[in-house]
Design a protein around this motif. Sequence first.
Motif, mmCIF file in Angstrom:
data_model
loop_
_atom_site.group_PDB
_atom_site.id
_atom_site.type_symbol
_atom_site.label_atom_id
_atom_site.label_comp_id
_atom_site.label_asym_id
_atom_site.label_seq_id
_atom_site.Cartn_x
_atom_site.Cartn_y
_atom_site.Cartn_z
ATOM 1 N N ILE A 162 -24.163 23.855 -52.478
ATOM 2 C CA ILE A 162 -23.884 22.930 -51.346
ATOM 3 C C ILE A 162 -24.966 21.990 -51.582
ATOM 4 O O ILE A 162 -25.239 20.685 -51.485
ATOM 5 N N ASP A 163 -26.306 22.591 -51.790
ATOM 6 C CA ASP A 163 -27.596 21.817 -51.983
ATOM 7 C C ASP A 163 -27.635 20.860 -53.081
ATOM 8 O O ASP A 163 -28.002 19.518 -53.040
ATOM 9 N N GLU A 164 -27.085 21.376 -54.320
ATOM 10 C CA GLU A 164 -27.187 20.377 -55.453
ATOM 11 C C GLU A 164 -25.929 19.397 -55.200
ATOM 12 O O GLU A 164 -26.232 18.154 -55.579
ATOM 13 N N THR A 165 -24.903 19.790 -54.641
ATOM 14 C CA THR A 165 -23.788 18.623 -54.312
ATOM 15 C C THR A 165 -24.230 17.452 -53.226
ATOM 16 O O THR A 165 -24.245 16.270 -53.576
ATOM 17 N N MET A 166 -24.927 17.822 -52.210
ATOM 18 C CA MET A 166 -25.302 17.085 -51.295
ATOM 19 C C MET A 166 -26.364 16.081 -51.593
ATOM 20 O O MET A 166 -26.381 15.064 -51.568
ATOM 21 N N ASN A 167 -27.440 16.595 -52.744
ATOM 22 C CA ASN A 167 -28.289 15.573 -53.227
ATOM 23 C C ASN A 167 -27.607 14.640 -54.119
ATOM 24 O O ASN A 167 -28.026 13.751 -54.279
ATOM 25 N N ALA A 168 -26.681 15.090 -54.841
ATOM 26 C CA ALA A 168 -25.820 14.119 -55.746
ATOM 27 C C ALA A 168 -25.071 12.963 -54.956
ATOM 28 O O ALA A 168 -25.192 12.019 -55.493
ATOM 29 N N LEU A 169 -24.632 13.609 -53.928
ATOM 30 C CA LEU A 169 -23.816 12.475 -53.095
ATOM 31 C C LEU A 169 -24.819 11.577 -52.252
ATOM 32 O O LEU A 169 -24.578 10.463 -52.196
ATOM 33 N N HIS A 170 -25.999 11.972 -52.017
ATOM 34 C CA HIS A 170 -27.068 11.106 -51.501
ATOM 35 C C HIS A 170 -27.307 10.346 -52.513
ATOM 36 O O HIS A 170 -27.454 8.876 -52.429
ATOM 37 N N SER A 171 -27.461 10.636 -53.727
ATOM 38 C CA SER A 171 -27.879 9.602 -55.103
ATOM 39 C C SER A 171 -26.881 8.596 -55.091
ATOM 40 O O SER A 171 -26.962 7.533 -55.514
ATOM 41 N N GLN A 172 -25.534 9.026 -55.331
ATOM 42 C CA GLN A 172 -24.608 8.178 -55.349
ATOM 43 C C GLN A 172 -24.651 7.077 -54.275
ATOM 44 O O GLN A 172 -24.264 6.132 -54.421
ATOM 45 N N ASN A 173 -24.496 7.541 -52.851
ATOM 46 C CA ASN A 173 -24.745 6.524 -51.768
ATOM 47 C C ASN A 173 -25.854 5.563 -51.936
ATOM 48 O O ASN A 173 -25.625 4.068 -51.884
ATOM 49 N N LYS A 174 -26.970 5.970 -52.568
ATOM 50 C CA LYS A 174 -28.120 4.983 -52.906
ATOM 51 C C LYS A 174 -27.634 3.886 -53.960
ATOM 52 O O LYS A 174 -27.809 2.906 -53.794
ATOM 53 N N ARG A 175 -26.918 4.616 -54.998
ATOM 54 C CA ARG A 175 -26.233 3.812 -56.037
ATOM 55 C C ARG A 175 -25.564 2.563 -55.679
ATOM 56 O O ARG A 175 -25.710 1.401 -55.791
ATOM 57 N N VAL A 176 -24.554 3.038 -54.702
ATOM 58 C CA VAL A 176 -23.591 2.030 -54.211
ATOM 59 C C VAL A 176 -24.295 1.115 -53.080
ATOM 60 O O VAL A 176 -23.744 -0.184 -53.501
ATOM 61 N N LEU A 177 -25.076 1.493 -52.430
ATOM 62 C CA LEU A 177 -25.849 0.480 -51.653
ATOM 63 C C LEU A 177 -26.692 -0.456 -52.477
ATOM 64 O O LEU A 177 -26.587 -1.620 -52.234
ATOM 65 N N GLY A 178 -27.388 -0.024 -53.428
ATOM 66 C CA GLY A 178 -27.999 -0.943 -54.320
ATOM 67 C C GLY A 178 -27.119 -2.011 -55.262
ATOM 68 O O GLY A 178 -27.432 -2.963 -55.579
ATOM 69 N N ASP A 179 -25.807 -1.452 -55.270
ATOM 70 C CA ASP A 179 -24.902 -2.526 -55.812
ATOM 71 C C ASP A 179 -24.694 -3.639 -54.990
ATOM 72 O O ASP A 179 -24.011 -4.449 -55.521
ATOM 73 N N ILE A 180 -24.393 -3.421 -53.863
ATOM 74 C CA ILE A 180 -24.003 -4.235 -52.864
ATOM 75 C C ILE A 180 -24.965 -5.219 -51.874
ATOM 76 O O ILE A 180 -24.750 -6.040 -51.643
ATOM 77 N N LEU A 181 -26.017 -4.460 -51.478
ATOM 78 C CA LEU A 181 -27.361 -5.147 -50.610
ATOM 79 C C LEU A 181 -27.886 -6.245 -51.692
ATOM 80 O O LEU A 181 -28.148 -5.775 -52.752
ATOM 81 N N THR A 182 -28.274 -7.205 -51.168
ATOM 82 C CA THR A 182 -29.091 -8.055 -51.736
ATOM 83 C C THR A 182 -30.675 -7.399 -51.932
ATOM 84 O O THR A 182 -30.840 -6.181 -51.423
ATOM 85 N N ASN A 183 -31.368 -7.838 -52.900
ATOM 86 C CA ASN A 183 -32.716 -7.311 -53.241
ATOM 87 C C ASN A 183 -33.476 -7.261 -51.810
ATOM 88 O O ASN A 183 -34.334 -6.213 -51.680
ATOM 89 N N GLU A 184 -33.654 -8.200 -51.168
ATOM 90 C CA GLU A 184 -34.370 -8.491 -49.749
ATOM 91 C C GLU A 184 -33.788 -7.303 -48.837
ATOM 92 O O GLU A 184 -34.857 -6.883 -48.106
ATOM 93 N N MET A 185 -32.557 -7.400 -48.699
ATOM 94 C CA MET A 185 -32.091 -6.393 -47.711
ATOM 95 C C MET A 185 -32.425 -4.917 -48.110
ATOM 96 O O MET A 185 -32.634 -4.144 -47.272
ATOM 97 N N ALA A 186 -32.251 -4.697 -49.426
ATOM 98 C CA ALA A 186 -32.491 -3.450 -49.851
ATOM 99 C C ALA A 186 -34.115 -2.974 -49.739
ATOM 100 O O ALA A 186 -34.333 -1.754 -49.391
ATOM 101 N N LYS A 187 -34.882 -4.020 -49.864
ATOM 102 C CA LYS A 187 -36.348 -3.782 -49.655
ATOM 103 C C LYS A 187 -36.665 -3.373 -48.135
ATOM 104 O O LYS A 187 -37.498 -2.542 -47.657
ATOM 105 N N GLN A 188 -36.098 -4.389 -47.153
ATOM 106 C CA GLN A 188 -35.844 -4.267 -45.903
ATOM 107 C C GLN A 188 -35.687 -2.662 -45.282
ATOM 108 O O GLN A 188 -36.451 -1.995 -44.425
ATOM 109 N N ILE A 189 -34.900 -1.813 -45.945
ATOM 110 C CA ILE A 189 -34.466 -0.564 -45.610
ATOM 111 C C ILE A 189 -35.274 0.508 -46.240
ATOM 112 O O ILE A 189 -34.729 1.518 -46.298
#
Length: 264
Positions: free
Chosen positions: A230-257
């Motif tokens: 569970i711990d290994e998987t949830m941390n991997a899913l969190h990292s994947q969520n950040k990668r996806v957000l990094g792909d779709i948000l503008t640099n400025e919006m990524a910086k804001q959050i």
Amino acid sequence: MDFRPINSDHAVQSASFSLILDGPISPAAVQALSRRRDLIAELPAVQNPEAFEFNMGASGAAPQPKRMSGVQLAHLRPDGTPAWALRMMGPELAVDCSRYTRWARIWDTARGYLEGGIRAIVDAGVRRKVAVLGHVVADQFEASRANYDLRDALRENRFLASMAFGAGATWHNHVGWFEPVHDSSRSWLNQLNIDVFREPTTARLLLQITHNQEIRLQPPVDIENISDLIDETMNALHSQNKRVLGDILTNEMAKQIGLDLNGQ
């Protein structure tokens, strides 16, 4: 800018963490969870939600409803909505959080609640296995005007149809895929829903990004042996969520959050 995150330093509206078992959680486990004083001290609002599961009858017969009872322990806001909740219902054990701060703190709390639920299931004596580990995050951004410029929040990216940039005030874009994994005993489902909608109670125009992920385990894993995974998987899913957000948000919006692809 035409969009701002719903919080001052992040955009998370809610996050959930779940285990789907290979069969329904026993009534004994539900009762055991509802008596856990350590959990109730933090989640004092105890409710017993009910739901119906419909099973298709043979030879075209009408679906047969089956009542499911569960338990929810929650910490409620003054308006009655849960800031934190631990649920057992049917085959699912889940933690919901709508008071997000930062990942390390939130996951530490959620993991403790999940472990309490797992202990209740194990102590009830009905052997169960975990078939799916799931994580859902919803981020929200408020538009300042109806004729917003979507490029203030989102960049053109592989997950978003190009027509969204000229689709008007409200629209939705839903896509799903299986992320490649090296372990043949697992499959990794991603579902990414991007919507702009008017909030019914306030009429605010909100851009919402909902990322649902499931790790499907084949064969399922004994619940007594699931903690490290569970711990290994949830941390991997969190990292994947950040990668996806990094792909779709503008640099400025990524910086804001405060999106840090190298940290938490």
